[in-house]
Design an enzyme around this catalytic site. Structure first.
Site, PDB file in Angstrom:
ATOM      1  CG  PHE A  43      -0.397   0.128   2.510  1.00 18.88           C
ATOM      2  CD1 PHE A  43      -0.147   1.377   3.053  1.00 18.88           C
ATOM      3  CD2 PHE A  43      -0.101  -0.992   3.267  1.00 18.88           C
ATOM      4  CE1 PHE A  43       0.405   1.498   4.307  1.00 18.88           C
ATOM      5  CE2 PHE A  43       0.460  -0.877   4.520  1.00 18.88           C
ATOM      6  CZ  PHE A  43       0.716   0.362   5.042  1.00 18.88           C
TER       7      PHE A  43
ATOM      8  CG  HIS B 261       4.667  -2.087  10.674  1.00 24.06           C
ATOM      9  ND1 HIS B 261       5.082  -1.897   9.379  1.00 24.06           N
ATOM     10  CD2 HIS B 261       5.488  -1.319  11.437  1.00 24.06           C
ATOM     11  CE1 HIS B 261       6.121  -1.067   9.363  1.00 24.06           C
ATOM     12  NE2 HIS B 261       6.382  -0.701  10.593  1.00 24.06           N
TER      13      HIS B 261
END
Ligand code: ZN
Length: 237
Positions: free
Chosen positions: A29, A115
């Protein structure tokens, strides 16, 4: 040379980025492919920020469910090869910037997810955890996931923009890198924090970099392979 280093090493650590997941057809992304710009009002970095999540949870979850969740993604040759190395007792940890849980799906046990993971979700009030299946129903209802126990919003255990990394995870990643004799870095440009910083802790023998494109760290590596991470690891292991 790489194969020989793997054979000689007893404490391999792998550090991976988005390039590991793109080979399982999960888009990066961060790469600017224009997809989000066409479909959404804001760039991904805004829609995946903590302040956006707080101010516009409905829009956040619409974006999140549609762009960040790939339930049918399968581990590729890279994931499988790393799981195999761990099983052989050679690889001590996978450190990843990805949030898709594919390393665990491939069988890896020690995975430090810098993350977070889309597979874990927690109630922001009572802290009860929910798996992906339990919150995916809200995608179809186009609603905000809410805790069945207390009614509060359920947040994915994913580090959003503006949020800090989990200290324990970072500590464990640093510890693993500092003890490694062979560090394999794959599928990351190493341009984003904290990747570049973590690698400074490596004091082992060989640093191998596998990435399709040139990275700022290429000069520091003992071996650089500009190729598909799945192909390279799949062939060698
Ligand atoms: Zn709750």
């Amino acid at each position: 040379m790489f194969k020989q280093w793997i054979e000689e090493s007893q404490n391999i650590v792998f550090f991976g980025g988005a390039g590991v997941s793109t080979e399982s057809n999960i888009p990066d992304f961060r790469s600017d492919n224009g997809l989000y710009k066409k479909q959404y009002k804001y760039p991904a970095e805004i829609m995946l920020s903590h302040s956006f999540y707080q101010a516009n949870p409905q829009d956040f979850f619409e974006f999140y469910f549609n762009q960040m969740i790939y339930e049918d993604a399968k581990p590729n040759q890279a994931h499988l090869a790393l799981a195999k190395l761990e099983e052989m007792g050679k690889l001590k940890a996978v450190i990843t910037q990805n949030i898709d849980g594919l390393h665990q799906k491939a069988g890896s046990k020690v995975v430090y997810e810098l993350h977070g993971s889309v597979l874990r979700n927690y109630c922001t009030k009572c802290h009860h955890f929910y798996n992906l299946k339990e919150i995916i129903q809200y995608r179809d209802k186009q609603g905000i996931p809410r805790c069945p126990k207390c009614g509060s919003i359920i947040k994915p255990d994913v580090v959003l923009y503006e949020e800090g990394l989990d200290n324990t995870t970072v500590y464990r990643a640093v510890d693993a890198i500092s003890k490694a004799d062979l560090l394999i870095i794959g599928g990351t440009s190493l341009a984003v924090y904290p990747a570049a910083g973590l690698i400074e802790y490596f004091r082992g023998k060989h640093l191998v970099l596998i990435n399709k494109d040139v990275t700022p760290m290429d000069k520091k590596a003992d071996l650089v392979i500009h190729d598909s991470i799945g192909k390279v690891l799949g062939d060698i292991i």
